[in-house]
Design an enzyme around this catalytic site. Structure first.
Site, mmCIF file in Angstrom:
data_model
loop_
_atom_site.group_PDB
_atom_site.id
_atom_site.type_symbol
_atom_site.label_atom_id
_atom_site.label_comp_id
_atom_site.label_asym_id
_atom_site.label_seq_id
_atom_site.Cartn_x
_atom_site.Cartn_y
_atom_site.Cartn_z
ATOM 1 N N CYS A 57 0.832 -1.206 0.000
ATOM 2 C CA CYS A 57 0.000 0.000 0.000
ATOM 3 C C CYS A 57 0.871 1.262 0.000
ATOM 4 C CB CYS A 57 -0.911 -0.012 1.223
ATOM 5 S SG CYS A 57 -2.000 1.417 1.277
ATOM 6 N N CYS A 61 0.695 4.790 6.930
ATOM 7 C CA CYS A 61 0.095 4.605 8.267
ATOM 8 C C CYS A 61 1.087 3.849 9.165
ATOM 9 C CB CYS A 61 -1.213 3.836 8.151
ATOM 10 S SG CYS A 61 -2.311 4.480 6.861
ATOM 11 N N CYS A 64 0.696 0.140 10.241
ATOM 12 C CA CYS A 64 0.176 -0.861 9.304
ATOM 13 C C CYS A 64 1.245 -1.722 8.642
ATOM 14 C CB CYS A 64 -0.663 -0.185 8.230
ATOM 15 S SG CYS A 64 -1.514 -1.415 7.210
ATOM 16 N N CYS A 101 -16.700 -8.756 5.990
ATOM 17 C CA CYS A 101 -15.982 -7.517 5.697
ATOM 18 C C CYS A 101 -14.782 -7.812 4.802
ATOM 19 C CB CYS A 101 -15.450 -6.883 6.978
ATOM 20 S SG CYS A 101 -16.673 -6.737 8.261
ATOM 21 N N CYS A 133 -19.738 -5.668 4.052
ATOM 22 C CA CYS A 133 -18.973 -4.474 4.436
ATOM 23 C C CYS A 133 -17.667 -4.482 3.654
ATOM 24 C CB CYS A 133 -18.702 -4.517 5.939
ATOM 25 S SG CYS A 133 -17.734 -3.122 6.521
ATOM 26 N N CYS A 193 -19.161 2.676 9.069
ATOM 27 C CA CYS A 193 -18.428 1.910 10.085
ATOM 28 C C CYS A 193 -17.126 2.664 10.300
ATOM 29 C CB CYS A 193 -18.164 0.496 9.587
ATOM 30 S SG CYS A 193 -17.102 -0.456 10.684
ATOM 31 N N ARG A 265 -17.573 -2.557 17.988
ATOM 32 C CA ARG A 265 -16.878 -3.813 17.662
ATOM 33 C C ARG A 265 -15.531 -3.891 18.380
ATOM 34 N NH1 ARG A 265 -17.630 -3.469 12.667
ATOM 35 N NH2 ARG A 265 -19.611 -4.532 12.894
#
Ligand code: SAM
Ligand code: DTB
Ligand code: SF4
Length: 324
Positions: A57, A61, A64, A101, A133, A193, A265
């Site tokens: 990616c 972040c 991550c 998801c 999701c 969400c 969650r």
């Protein structure tokens, strides 16, 4: 004076910190009262999570393992074929999941064959009768509209933390970028969400600041994932100590009080919690978990652990009468 349990959009950061930092047993009691007022008290949703496109990616972040900026031993894989995704969704449904998801390590969604395949995945999950999701990075309004049309129930796009701490964690995408995607999701009529991560070095004020932003949405987000950092070696946050489980409990309880009608969650980091700590999180407001041995790239609670957890939550088998 507002009562605990009111739906409010004007929470201040200080008020939220006051809720968070009160004596633990007062907080537990207040959160449980709000939980029972707004939520079915014995239902904990099982949501299944699948990484449909892993690694590489372009975002940075700091938490991550899928960011291409860091040296992490995460295999990269392109978008999974639709049939494979739907076979895994079918298996998850058979194992008791009612939400599926799909996560992709993208900065943003691009139109074209891959997006068309995604729409097929959403249609397929919807046809299985599961909540569908997806979390795919930034979306345009027309992409959000097409996802809605295909049957997407919810779009996950986290704020991650409060706006003040955010620049210490991500430099390649702004807080405002995230809010714009969330507005597109809402405008398309898709459930929102949206939650964040604790344990990245942020203060309680930063956590409260994120909750204040979430409370500002009208209506509130329908679901709110609270993650504890999974510290992955090779990422900038790779050597952070796990947070104390009571920090998790306080954050879940505060989320429940600030966002009474949302589904909260208990997300990443659950495998570090004992069964008892997870149950305490449920007492104070958690009513959904990710179910399955893997999150996106890191291990989740195992099936035997979750079987024991759900067995503890269930009613006991009816016994023969106790009277002699
Ligand atoms: N790439 C998309 C995006 O970020 O918008 C979607 C997938 S991304 C992995 C979804 C969320 O997972 C992140 O926003 C973050 O809140 C959470 N997450 C990622 N890595 C994590 C970690 N190591 N520990 C806890 N939560 C994490
Ligand atoms: C969310 O808030 N947590 C999930 C889901 N949304 C996509 C992701 C957790 C990822 C944990 C790190 C990993 O397994 O790569
Ligand atoms: Fe990419 Fe999402 Fe990971 Fe950020 S959290 S690096 S956007 S996969």
């Amino acid at each position: 004076m507002a009562e605990t349990g009111d739906i409010r959009h004007d929470w201040t950061i200080d008020e939220i910190v006051g809720v968070h930092d009160q004596p633990l047993l007062d907080l537990v009691g207040a959160a449980n009262r709000v939980h029972r007022q707004y939520q079915p008290p014995n239902y904990v949703q099982k949501a299944s999570l699948l990484s449909i496109k892993t690694g590489g990616c372009p975002e940075d972040c700091a938490y991550c393992p899928q960011s291409a900026h860091y040296e992490v031993n995460v295999g990269r894989s392109p978008l999974m074929p639709t049939a494979e995704v739907l076979a895994l969704a079918t298996r998850a449904r058979a194992a008791g999941a009612d939400r599926f998801c799909m996560g992709a390590a993208w900065r943003q969604v691009r139109d074209g064959d891959e997006f068309d395949a995604l729409l097929d995945m959403v249609r397929g999950v919807d046809a299985l009768g599961m909540e569908a999701c997806a979390t795919l990075g930034m979306l345009t309004q027309s992409q959000a509209n097409r996802l809605k049309e295909a049957g997407l129930t919810a779009y996950n796009h986290n704020l991650d933390t409060g706006p003040e701490f955010y620049p210490k964690i991500i430099s390649t995408r702004t807080y405002e970028d995230r809010l714009a995607t969330l507005r597109a999701v809402r405008a398309a009529g898709i459930q929102m969400c949206c939650g964040g991560i604790i344990g990245m070095g942020e203060s309680v004020c930063d956590r409260a600041s994120m909750l204040a932003v979430l409370a500002g949405f009208d209506p509130h987000p329908e679901s709110v994932p609270i993650n504890a950092l999974v510290a992955v070696p090779g990422t900038p946050l790779g050597d952070r100590e796990p947070i104390d489980s009571i920090e998790f409990v306080r954050m879940i309880a505060t989320t429940r009080i600030v966002l009474p009608a949302a589904r909260v969650r208990l997300s990443a980091g659950r495998s570090n919690l004992s069964r008892e700590a997870q149950i305490l999180c449920m007492v104070v407001g958690a009513n959904s978990v990710f179910y399955g041995e893997k999150l996106l790239t890191t291990p989740n609670a195992t099936m035997p652990e979750d079987d024991a957890l759900f067995a503890a939550l269930a009613a006991r088998q009816t016994r023969a009468a106790c009277e002699p």
